[in-house]
Design an enzyme around this catalytic site. Sequence first.
Site, PDB file in Angstrom:
ATOM      1  N   PHE A  25     -37.886-104.669  15.327  1.00 55.19           N
ATOM      2  CA  PHE A  25     -37.215-103.445  14.887  1.00 55.19           C
ATOM      3  C   PHE A  25     -35.906-103.189  15.613  1.00 55.19           C
ATOM      4  O   PHE A  25     -35.044-102.470  15.096  1.00 55.19           O
ATOM      5  CB  PHE A  25     -38.140-102.232  15.085  1.00 55.19           C
ATOM      6  N   LYS A  75     -39.547-111.861   7.081  1.00 54.77           N
ATOM      7  CA  LYS A  75     -40.442-110.708   7.199  1.00 54.77           C
ATOM      8  C   LYS A  75     -39.865-109.824   8.286  1.00 54.77           C
ATOM      9  O   LYS A  75     -40.111-110.013   9.471  1.00 54.77           O
ATOM     10  CB  LYS A  75     -41.856-111.164   7.559  1.00 54.77           C
ATOM     11  N   GLU A  95     -41.282-103.573   9.658  1.00 56.32           N
ATOM     12  CA  GLU A  95     -41.565-102.530   8.678  1.00 56.32           C
ATOM     13  C   GLU A  95     -41.041-101.172   9.116  1.00 56.32           C
ATOM     14  O   GLU A  95     -41.035-100.215   8.330  1.00 56.32           O
ATOM     15  CB  GLU A  95     -43.076-102.441   8.420  1.00 56.32           C
ATOM     16  N   SER A 141     -42.411-109.135  21.095  1.00 53.87           N
ATOM     17  CA  SER A 141     -43.087-109.000  22.387  1.00 53.87           C
ATOM     18  C   SER A 141     -43.803-110.285  22.758  1.00 53.87           C
ATOM     19  O   SER A 141     -44.116-111.125  21.902  1.00 53.87           O
ATOM     20  CB  SER A 141     -44.095-107.848  22.330  1.00 53.87           C
ATOM     21  N   CYS A 162     -34.222-106.739  24.271  1.00 53.98           N
ATOM     22  CA  CYS A 162     -34.903-107.690  25.156  1.00 53.98           C
ATOM     23  C   CYS A 162     -34.001-108.183  26.274  1.00 53.98           C
ATOM     24  O   CYS A 162     -34.481-108.788  27.225  1.00 53.98           O
ATOM     25  CB  CYS A 162     -35.447-108.868  24.351  1.00 53.98           C
ATOM     26  N   GLU A 208     -42.875-104.633  30.238  1.00 50.45           N
ATOM     27  CA  GLU A 208     -41.622-104.435  29.515  1.00 50.45           C
ATOM     28  C   GLU A 208     -41.695-103.062  28.859  1.00 50.45           C
ATOM     29  O   GLU A 208     -42.443-102.851  27.902  1.00 50.45           O
ATOM     30  CB  GLU A 208     -41.421-105.518  28.458  1.00 50.45           C
TER      31      GLU A 208
END
Length: 500
Positions: free
Chosen positions: A150, A174, A177, A227, A282, A383
């Site tokens: 995201f 993909k 969402e 992640s 990240c 994280e």
Amino acid sequence: MTKIVHHWIGGKAAEGASGTYGPVTDPATGEVTTKVAFATAAEVDAAVAVAKDAFASWGQTSLARRTEILFRFRALLDANRDAVAELITAEHGKVHSDALGEVARGLEIVELACGITVQLKGELSTQVASRVDVASIRQPLGVVAGITPFNFPAMVPMWMFPLAIACGNTFVLKPSEKDPSAAMKLAELLAEAGLPDGVFNVVHGDKAAVDRLLEHPDVKAVSFVGSTPIARHIHATASAHGKRVQALGGAKNHMLVLPDADLDAAADAAVSAAYGSAGERCMAVSAVVAVGAIGDTLVEKIRERAEKIRIGPGVDPASEMGPLITRVHRDKVASYVTGAAAEGAEVVLDGTGFTVDGFENGHWIGISLLDKVPVTAKAYQDEIFGPVLCVLRADTYDEGVALINASPFGNGTAIFTRDGGAARRFQLEIEAGMVGVNVPIPVPVGYHSFGGWKDSLFGDHHIYGNDGTHFYTRGKVVTTRWPDPADAPSGVDLGFPRNH
């Protein structure tokens, strides 16, 4: 009326058939503005089937034609920067300038793909034996998939699909969402650029859609950014099904500040790297390691700067930091701050009570700064993916490097110093895939590859750059021997003398 985001299959929007939808919120208001269709396994299969059919011709399309389309896509994307950025801000929440920066970094990879002809050049050795030549070539894989997070809904897909399709593959994306509209805009621009139907497809959904891509026998490779736990699952599952995998995981990026550093520059860098894009990246610096006696001074300089950051809706030009993506994520980030003191940290700034007048239902959190954080604290070990900066103390350079190398993550790291010898040692001794010297976020430019070490990367390939080209192609070696034309059979005259 609530907007509905459907899939993109075969060059056009494809209405979701499952009847299942996920909510997409405006993080600044907390309001559900969009519904996104969730794909069934059958819908994923349909997208893969269309991509497989398209590969039959796209894989044979000339490099000149492929790059011609990508050049047009690059021009369209450049002309629509603001439109893509507005979609990112509306669903992710980051400020418009951050969203524009994301699009710019994605454009770098599109530009790299436009020049793919150089990357796909093969090699030739002549006369390795009598009349024997050996050539090495690279060919596309087929249908490849990308599963993206995201936090960069436009940039990270562009780390993948431009190179993949330039190399002759077809692609199934993909996206997250949580903010799906940017991916659909990219699909529309690709179609406008003339990309043949089925070469680029988008399916939305949750774990069911992801797992079907990982298992599908016609998907030859999977790229992932997200992640560490999910990266590990992606790598294990897709590899078990015989696929090539690059899975980029989480991070805990450290910034080592030596006593000789320019502390004003280091503080500026720490603030921008820790709190930019609300820490939802990240490559954010989430841990500063202060060496020697500079700790108190550095923390104070960071505090002074952090308190001045203007937090507000991403559509407000005055805002420098927006909200977090969801309420659940906001509450999780806050929990690290509220629990920090009990674990031995000193809370210098606590942003958990922050809100914005008129936008009280938004997913707001302010700036948090934790000092003297023990390595055992959850705020250091995990994280956080939010605007929380931990400061740790080390007495010496060696102690600081040992602390960083003990982390299970190895994505990116940075050193701030005026000493070239210290910086050189750091480059060689630190266990991370990307290193900055007086550069807080060392994200490589497009023609170098991005990727970490240890629990920050699963698979053998980094993303984009030369590694990206190699990931999306496979090598073939051709060994050739032709008879000398002078030895042609009797009756065949090629015009060569027969007295050699």
